[in-house]
Design a protein around this motif. Structure first.
Motif, mmCIF file in Angstrom:
data_model
loop_
_atom_site.group_PDB
_atom_site.id
_atom_site.type_symbol
_atom_site.label_atom_id
_atom_site.label_comp_id
_atom_site.label_asym_id
_atom_site.label_seq_id
_atom_site.Cartn_x
_atom_site.Cartn_y
_atom_site.Cartn_z
ATOM 1 N N GLU A 50 0.843 -1.214 0.000
ATOM 2 C CA GLU A 50 0.000 0.000 0.000
ATOM 3 C C GLU A 50 0.874 1.257 0.000
ATOM 4 O O GLU A 50 0.602 2.223 -0.709
ATOM 5 C CB GLU A 50 -0.917 0.050 1.232
ATOM 6 C CG GLU A 50 -2.061 -0.936 1.198
ATOM 7 C CD GLU A 50 -1.818 -2.066 2.163
ATOM 8 O OE1 GLU A 50 -0.629 -2.400 2.377
ATOM 9 O OE2 GLU A 50 -2.790 -2.624 2.696
ATOM 10 N N VAL A 51 1.926 1.220 0.811
ATOM 11 C CA VAL A 51 2.829 2.374 0.898
ATOM 12 C C VAL A 51 3.608 2.515 -0.415
ATOM 13 O O VAL A 51 3.839 3.628 -0.899
ATOM 14 C CB VAL A 51 3.798 2.209 2.086
ATOM 15 C CG1 VAL A 51 4.729 3.407 2.199
ATOM 16 C CG2 VAL A 51 3.022 2.017 3.376
ATOM 17 N N SER A 76 1.359 4.313 -2.847
ATOM 18 C CA SER A 76 1.148 5.743 -2.565
ATOM 19 C C SER A 76 2.442 6.527 -2.766
ATOM 20 O O SER A 76 2.430 7.656 -3.252
ATOM 21 C CB SER A 76 0.581 5.958 -1.162
ATOM 22 O OG SER A 76 1.559 5.726 -0.196
ATOM 23 N N GLU A 119 -7.167 11.712 -0.317
ATOM 24 C CA GLU A 119 -6.478 12.108 0.918
ATOM 25 C C GLU A 119 -7.181 11.532 2.142
ATOM 26 O O GLU A 119 -6.541 11.040 3.065
ATOM 27 C CB GLU A 119 -6.421 13.643 1.024
ATOM 28 C CG GLU A 119 -5.535 14.306 -0.016
ATOM 29 C CD GLU A 119 -4.103 13.797 0.030
ATOM 30 O OE1 GLU A 119 -3.530 13.704 1.118
ATOM 31 O OE2 GLU A 119 -3.563 13.445 -1.043
ATOM 32 N N GLU A 164 -3.155 6.640 3.159
ATOM 33 C CA GLU A 164 -2.365 6.058 4.246
ATOM 34 C C GLU A 164 -2.350 6.966 5.483
ATOM 35 O O GLU A 164 -2.473 6.500 6.608
ATOM 36 C CB GLU A 164 -0.933 5.865 3.723
ATOM 37 C CG GLU A 164 -0.023 5.089 4.636
ATOM 38 C CD GLU A 164 -0.326 3.602 4.616
ATOM 39 O OE1 GLU A 164 -0.973 3.136 3.660
ATOM 40 O OE2 GLU A 164 0.062 2.918 5.570
ATOM 41 N N ARG A 165 -2.204 8.258 5.249
ATOM 42 C CA ARG A 165 -2.162 9.206 6.359
ATOM 43 C C ARG A 165 -3.391 10.122 6.319
ATOM 44 O O ARG A 165 -3.318 11.309 6.602
ATOM 45 C CB ARG A 165 -0.864 10.027 6.284
ATOM 46 C CG ARG A 165 0.336 9.249 6.783
ATOM 47 C CD ARG A 165 1.644 9.932 6.483
ATOM 48 N NE ARG A 165 2.042 9.732 5.109
ATOM 49 C CZ ARG A 165 2.658 8.623 4.670
ATOM 50 N NH1 ARG A 165 2.937 7.652 5.505
ATOM 51 N NH2 ARG A 165 2.988 8.497 3.407
ATOM 52 N N GLY A 203 -3.810 1.919 3.884
ATOM 53 C CA GLY A 203 -4.039 2.729 2.692
ATOM 54 C C GLY A 203 -5.229 2.169 1.938
ATOM 55 O O GLY A 203 -5.078 1.334 1.067
#
Lengths: 448, 325
Positions: free
Chosen positions: A258-259, A262, B156, B160-161, B177
């Motif tokens: 996932e990271v 992104s 957004e 993830e954040r 995410g």
């Protein structure tokens, strides 16, 4: 006395000749005569962000200042929309006269009804290609052998890393990574450095889905990526690639999928490397300046360095290089061609223009200009690094001939295949099968 | 002026009216008048005709032709017969994937939007104070939901954040995410679509306000509870509006594009989990420049939407209550 006068006269003549020769060398081709007859308006298109737009605008102003009867209409866009727009323009025979082009996309557009073959203009001296190395010039030829663009910048891909984290690890006893290093040595270093990174930081961005890293892997193992419009690499090499990154991922050396996704599309200010969440990533080195500027704001005190990709087990360098240049649209009116040609000459040969551009879209293609930029104390240190690394790898790099649609196809299919592997939907073997089948399908479709 | 108007006009006498009728030229018979009226009507309709021919019909015909060609945008199309259609169904794995993703999207989106919009409409129909404000607030997402800006905002929020993970963290739940995970990416896009339930809600609200209060009073006197009143009175009486909303949502959902495009950066990922049909069509047309192939996809979509709509109309005879039958 007379002998002295003669010597003085000869010396004076030599000095005058030298000054004249020097001024001829410094001035752009044709500009020595300040071609005031040159007149007309052309459209010039390029891709890029605000920094590049500003530099391009300054160069255009400089050119227009030297040619008061010439006007250049600016057409800029971001990377992806740029190609979509050019395609639509080409369909309507409405493409700009001067078109920024790239070798990775050239095969799609390299046809006489879209881009003008330039060999004749080179032969009759209208276009000046002096100083551009022959291999770089030849990379701007289409499958039909015609020259379709004049390269102004040579680009390559490399790895960016956090210099402070590297130093911390070195202080703790991890041996620094010295180029050339193999893929295995690279993995060993990244594994060794992991305990010395800030908590939660990954050693490296997961590059399993990154086509520039994959191309380097394939070529460094002695295989080709494409054979015309066919897939040339073996299933084994793709399987090994997926296994390589899966091993690093499961060991926590690289980030979760996932990271990875992104971070792949993140703006630099949101990226892991800019926020001390990652030690190393792959980004084009021509962005080093803008990356460092952003990092200075997001993580003050952090400096970013660049290093080449690993080499193969036998030391083979697999890095691809490509060229950006300017082409002339086939729809360009005959009266506009001299303006377009002079503009290309100015962009590629003029030292002041090159100085303004600072190799923003690839290292300036004429080695003498690149060296001058690297030695100029006014050049940003990041650009100096960019140029110096280029000079280090240029002789061993292995340029890929990208078939029509090949760049987009490899990017898309590799993304999908490795994502499926990383999310556990496919095994590396199945991922490799899917990659090759999908890539071949897209290449065949584009070649129909 | 019609004869009725003339007769009622105090200025004209009966003899003047008769005279004015006699003054109509002999050759201007009823059919001539009709022809003149028709000409005027056609003149007024001309802009619409021009629009539908030039902007809709002609491009559709060109697209139909292109669907039988190999047309890479750059260059001329070459006729390939049914090759594009055959390849779509026999050798394009992603085409089949895009159909499944779209069916999942439509299958969850449409019922959820109907459910949400009807529930909120029923709640708002209880004579709340400040109804106009609530109605506007719920309607706003419909106006902006399909925009690129909201797509980016969603990215957004579910990133993830993002805010969703911040809220989960308050309860000690580890986030992820959402839009970068193939399991949760499509539900995130569906959630965005459901969020835009306002347009359906306003239509439901208008329908609910048309139901006479006396029906409910009579049912209450007979001992019907709230659920029975809803089930036996409200629901049957608003079935035409449910049908209308369903058909509209179905057509819109089959064509959904922007939200999936934005959250996946135009890729339909991760792992094709948000590869809606329209997004794949776009990729073929504008990224891979296969305009002939994309045209074939467009015609398949048109036929699919036509069939789904026809199926809805056919089924409506069994569950839509118009009151006059």
């Amino acid at each position: 006395m007379q002998e002295f006068r003669l010597k003085k006269r000869v010396a004076g003549s030599l000095l005058a000749t030298s000054i004249l020769a020097l001024s001829m060398a410094v001035l752009p081709n044709g500009a020595a005569a300040q071609d005031s007859d040159l007149q007309g308006e052309i459209r010039f298109s390029w891709w890029g962000g605000q920094v590049r737009n500003d530099k391009t605008d300054r160069i255009i102003q400089l050119f227009e200042g030297q040619h008061p009867n010439v006007s250049i209409v600016r057409e800029n866009a971001d990377w992806a929309p740029y190609w979509e727009r050019l395609t639509i323009q080409s369909t309507g025979n409405n493409q700009p006269c001067a078109i920024t082009m790239q070798t990775r996309w050239l095969a799609t557009y390299a046809r006489p009804d879209i881009l003008m073959p330039l060999d004749e203009l080179v032969e009759n001296g209208t276009l000046d290609v002096s100083g551009i190395p022959e291999p770089v010039l030849n990379s701007a030829r289409g499958a039909d052998g015609n020259l379709y663009m004049i390269p102004h910048g040579v680009f390559y891909f490399a790895l960016m890393y956090n210099e402070q984290m590297a130093q911390t690890a070195a202080d703790a006893g991890v041996a620094p990574l010295e180029y050339p290093y193999t893929w295995d040595e690279f993995a060993e270093y990244l594994t060794a450095i992991l305990p010395h990174l800030p908590e939660g930081a990954a050693s490296v961005h997961n590059m399993g889905r990154e086509q520039d890293a994959f191309v380097t892997w394939v070529q460094s193992h002695g295989e080709d990526v494409f054979d015309g419009s066919n897939v040339a690499f073996s299933k084994d090499i793709a399987v090994q690639w997926f296994e390589y990154w899966e091993a690093l991922r499961t060991a926590g050396v690289t980030e979760p999928p996932e990271v990875m996704i992104s971070d792949n599309s993140a703006l630099i200010e949101e990226s892991n490397i800019a926020n001390n969440r990652g030690f190393m990533t792959n980004r084009p080195p021509n962005q080093l300046g803008s990356v460092q500027t952003t990092v200075d704001t997001v993580s003050p005190g952090t400096t970013i360095g660049i290093t080449p990709y690993p080499v193969g087990p036998d030391g083979t360098v697999g890095m691809d290089i490509g060229a950006n240049g300017i082409a002339i649209g086939a729809s360009c009116d005959e009266a506009q061609i001299p303006v377009a040609a002079e503009w290309i000459n100015f962009w590629t040969q003029n030292e002041e223009a090159a100085g303004i551009y600072e190799s923003d879209n690839g290292v300036v293609s004429i080695p003498a200009l690149a060296t001058a930029q690297a030695e100029d104390p006014d050049t940003q240190p990041t650009q100096v690094q960019h140029i110096e690394l280029y000079q280090q790898i240029i002789d061993t790099a292995n340029p890929v001939f990208w078939p029509a649609g090949g760049y987009q196809a490899l990017t898309d299919t590799l993304n999908r295949a490795y994502d499926a592997v990383a999310f556990g939907q496919l095994t590396p073997e199945q991922g490799a099968d899917q990659l090759i089948a999908d890539l071949q399908q897209q290449l065949s479709q584009a070649a129909r | 002026m019609s004869s009725i108007d003339a007769a009622n006009d105090p200025v004209l006498t009966a003899s003047e009216t008769a005279k004015s009728v006699r003054e109509i030229p002999r050759n201007r018979t009823g059919s001539a008048l009709k022809k003149a009226d028709n000409r005027a009507a056609y003149m007024f309709l001309l802009p619409w005709f021009a629009g539908i021919i030039l902007i809709t019909a002609l491009p559709m015909l060109v697209s139909l032709y292109l669907s039988f060609t190999n047309y890479a945008v750059i260059g001329l199309p070459s006729f390939v017969g049914f090759d594009n259609y055959v390849r779509l169904f026999t050798s394009d794995r992603r085409f089949i994937t895009s159909i499944w993703v779209t069916l999942k999207y439509v299958g969850f989106s449409v019922p959820l939007v109907l459910l949400f919009s009807l529930t909120i409409a029923v709640a708002l129909n209880r004579g709340l104070r400040g109804l106009a404000i609530y109605r506007s607030l719920f309607y706003v997402p419909s106006l902006i939901g399909a925009s690129v800006g909201i797509g980016l905002l969603w990215k957004e929020v579910f990133g993830e954040r993002g805010v969703v993970n911040d809220i989960l963290a308050l309860f000690g739940v580890a986030g992820r995410g959402w839009i970068n995970n193939p399991t949760f990416a499509l539900p995130s896009v569906i959630a965005l679509n459901v969020w835009t339930f306002g347009a359906s809600m306003v239509i439901f609200l208008a329908a609910l306000r048309q139901i006479p209060e006396s029906y409910y009073e009579a049912a209450s006197i007979d001992g019907a509870n709230a659920w029975q009143r809803f089930r036996r009175i409200t629901l049957p009486l608003i079935t035409p509006v449910i049908f209308f909303n369903t058909v509209l949502l179905l057509i819109n959902s089959f064509q959904s594009f922007t939200q999936a495009f934005v959250v996946s950066n135009g890729r339909g990922g991760p792992v094709d989990s948000t590869l809606l049909y329209s997004l794949y069509l776009y990729q073929q047309a504008f990224q891979q420049l296969q305009m002939g192939y994309a045209s074939a996809m467009a015609w398949i979509l048109l036929i699919a939407i036509g069939l789904a709509t026809a199926l809805m109309f056919w089924s409506s005879r069994y569950w839509v209550f118009y009151g006059d039958r």
